[in-house]
Design a protein around this motif. Structure first.
Motif, PDB file in Angstrom:
ATOM      1  N   ALA A  98       3.847   5.857  -5.497  1.00  0.00           N
ATOM      2  CA  ALA A  98       3.856   5.957  -6.971  1.00  0.00           C
ATOM      3  C   ALA A  98       2.763   6.905  -7.463  1.00  0.00           C
ATOM      4  O   ALA A  98       2.916   7.592  -8.475  1.00  0.00           O
ATOM      5  CB  ALA A  98       3.666   4.570  -7.566  1.00  0.00           C
ATOM      6  N   GLU A  99       1.646   6.954  -6.716  1.00  0.00           N
ATOM      7  CA  GLU A  99       0.523   7.821  -7.132  1.00  0.00           C
ATOM      8  C   GLU A  99       0.775   9.280  -6.790  1.00  0.00           C
ATOM      9  O   GLU A  99       0.101  10.180  -7.283  1.00  0.00           O
ATOM     10  CB  GLU A  99      -0.758   7.337  -6.430  1.00  0.00           C
ATOM     11  N   GLY A 100       1.748   9.521  -5.882  1.00  0.00           N
ATOM     12  CA  GLY A 100       2.015  10.895  -5.450  1.00  0.00           C
ATOM     13  C   GLY A 100       1.636  11.064  -3.992  1.00  0.00           C
ATOM     14  O   GLY A 100       0.544  10.681  -3.592  1.00  0.00           O
TER      15      GLY A 100
ATOM     16  N   LEU B 196       0.839  -1.214   0.000  1.00  0.00           N
ATOM     17  CA  LEU B 196       0.000   0.000   0.000  1.00  0.00           C
ATOM     18  C   LEU B 196       0.862   1.246   0.000  1.00  0.00           C
ATOM     19  O   LEU B 196       0.626   2.185  -0.775  1.00  0.00           O
ATOM     20  CB  LEU B 196      -0.929   0.003   1.210  1.00  0.00           C
ATOM     21  N   ALA B 197       1.910   1.247   0.838  1.00  0.00           N
ATOM     22  CA  ALA B 197       2.795   2.412   0.905  1.00  0.00           C
ATOM     23  C   ALA B 197       3.452   2.666  -0.447  1.00  0.00           C
ATOM     24  O   ALA B 197       3.518   3.807  -0.927  1.00  0.00           O
ATOM     25  CB  ALA B 197       3.850   2.198   1.988  1.00  0.00           C
ATOM     26  N   ARG B 198       3.916   1.591  -1.075  1.00  0.00           N
ATOM     27  CA  ARG B 198       4.574   1.748  -2.387  1.00  0.00           C
ATOM     28  C   ARG B 198       3.592   2.283  -3.419  1.00  0.00           C
ATOM     29  O   ARG B 198       3.913   3.166  -4.224  1.00  0.00           O
ATOM     30  CB  ARG B 198       5.115   0.401  -2.877  1.00  0.00           C
ATOM     31  N   ARG B 199       2.381   1.765  -3.382  1.00  0.00           N
ATOM     32  CA  ARG B 199       1.361   2.197  -4.364  1.00  0.00           C
ATOM     33  C   ARG B 199       1.052   3.688  -4.183  1.00  0.00           C
ATOM     34  O   ARG B 199       1.023   4.453  -5.154  1.00  0.00           O
ATOM     35  CB  ARG B 199       0.108   1.341  -4.157  1.00  0.00           C
ATOM     36  N   ARG B 200       0.868   4.093  -2.973  1.00  0.00           N
ATOM     37  CA  ARG B 200       0.565   5.518  -2.690  1.00  0.00           C
ATOM     38  C   ARG B 200       1.747   6.408  -3.084  1.00  0.00           C
ATOM     39  O   ARG B 200       1.544   7.525  -3.587  1.00  0.00           O
ATOM     40  CB  ARG B 200       0.219   5.692  -1.219  1.00  0.00           C
TER      41      ARG B 200
ATOM     42  N   TYR C  37      10.338   9.083   2.548  1.00  0.00           N
ATOM     43  CA  TYR C  37       9.183   8.626   1.765  1.00  0.00           C
ATOM     44  C   TYR C  37       8.572   9.793   0.990  1.00  0.00           C
ATOM     45  O   TYR C  37       8.344   9.710  -0.224  1.00  0.00           O
ATOM     46  CB  TYR C  37       8.153   8.018   2.719  1.00  0.00           C
ATOM     47  N   ALA C  38       8.370  10.903   1.682  1.00  0.00           N
ATOM     48  CA  ALA C  38       7.749  12.067   1.020  1.00  0.00           C
ATOM     49  C   ALA C  38       8.654  12.641  -0.065  1.00  0.00           C
ATOM     50  O   ALA C  38       8.185  13.159  -1.078  1.00  0.00           O
ATOM     51  CB  ALA C  38       7.443  13.139   2.068  1.00  0.00           C
ATOM     52  N   ALA C  39       9.973  12.496   0.144  1.00  0.00           N
ATOM     53  CA  ALA C  39      10.938  13.056  -0.821  1.00  0.00           C
ATOM     54  C   ALA C  39      11.209  12.106  -1.981  1.00  0.00           C
ATOM     55  O   ALA C  39      11.956  12.454  -2.915  1.00  0.00           O
ATOM     56  CB  ALA C  39      12.247  13.399  -0.108  1.00  0.00           C
ATOM     57  N   GLY C  40      10.655  10.883  -1.898  1.00  0.00           N
ATOM     58  CA  GLY C  40      10.867   9.929  -2.991  1.00  0.00           C
ATOM     59  C   GLY C  40      12.132   9.112  -2.866  1.00  0.00           C
ATOM     60  O   GLY C  40      12.601   8.505  -3.842  1.00  0.00           O
TER      61      GLY C  40
END
Ligand code: LIP
Length: 265
Positions: A27-29, A21-25, A94-97
């Motif tokens: 990727a979505e932004g 779920l974290a990875r999916r979110r 996470y927020a910074a990618g």
């Protein structure tokens, strides 16, 4: 199967779903939902969504257990077991990618602090790095990835000096003290690393990728799983009394190196 292994395997299953779920979110932004202790201490909508998923799974699979998570209210439970959860440790990464973030889930018995609880099982899932670090008390630690399953062991020899991880809090007023602490530890080090997620730092100590890790002011959910993974890899994790900002110092690694760092911080 022992209770500790059952708890570990449940934690792994939930951490796997939560990590996806974290990875999916990601990727979505990612959207910042709020700031907490300081403007730098952010929480994303994904942090909250991932913790809600973990909490719902635990309420279904372990209805009598307590819950202590970074992003929602604690629940006492009546089984004597509490789940200590950081849905996304390394939120700023996470927020910074950046990929160094992890879902951290631990089952503990006793109190709600590192010095009061006995950790029974813990997993650190770094989904963007493709690695699941896990431990059950008395059963050792291991990392599971596409390359297979590898047992973990802390290092005990560092002839060129120790590779030491550390971290800094969100309160800029504490940074000068933390830099002085790094300076005081440097005579033991070949170099330092600032990964930005304590759960990953601790897992890397267990894996022998870092020789030690220290940081002031960690929250229970930052270290609950990672500390057990270090201990089950033959390492030691200690907490030292609070500094002038009320922050306790966590040090992890081989016991001899932990003691040498503790003398200097
Ligand atoms: C983070 C820790 C990290 C520390 C950061 C922050 P969060 O936790 O894992 O070691 O240096 O300041 O506390 O806030 O990303 O869950």
């Amino acid at each position: 199967m022992s209770v500790h292994l059952e708890l570990r395997d449940l934690a792994r299953d939930i951490a796997t779903e939560a990590g996806e779920l974290a990875r999916r979110r990601r990727a979505e932004g990612v959207r910042i939902a709020a700031s907490k202790s300081t403007l730098a201490d952010i929480v994303t909508e994904a942090d909250r969504e991932v913790e809600a998923l973990i909490r719902a799974r635990l309420e279904k699979d372990r209805p009598g257990d307590g819950f202590l998570g970074e992003e929602s209210d604690p629940a006492p439970g009546e089984s004597g077991i509490t789940w200590v959860v950081d849905p996304i440790d390394g939120t700023v990464n996470y927020a910074a990618g950046m990929p160094s973030y992890a879902v951290s889930i631990a089952a503990v018995r006793g109190g709600h602090t590192f010095e009061a609880w006995e950790a029974l099982a813990g997993v650190v899932n770094a989904p963007a790095l493709g690695e699941m670090f896990e431990a059950a008390r008395g059963e050792g630690s291991r990392v599971v990835s596409a390359a297979g399953t590898v047992p973990l062991r802390v290092t005990s020899e560092f002839p060129a000096g120790a590779l030491i991880g550390t971290g800094f809090g969100y309160d800029s007023a504490t940074h000068a003290d933390d830099i002085r602490t790094v300076q005081s530890v440097m005579p033991l080090a070949r170099d330092v690393r600032r990964i930005g997620a304590a759960a990953v730092d601790l897992s890397y100590v267990a894996a022998g990728r870092l020789d030690a890790f220290f940081e002031r002011g960690l929250n229970p959910w930052d270290l609950a799983a990672g500390a057990l993974i270090v201990e089950e890899a033959g390492g030691s994790v200690v907490e030292l009394p609070a500094d002038r900002f009320g922050r306790r110092m966590t040090i992890a690694g081989h016991a001899d190196l932990v003691a040498r760092i503790a003398e200097r911080v």
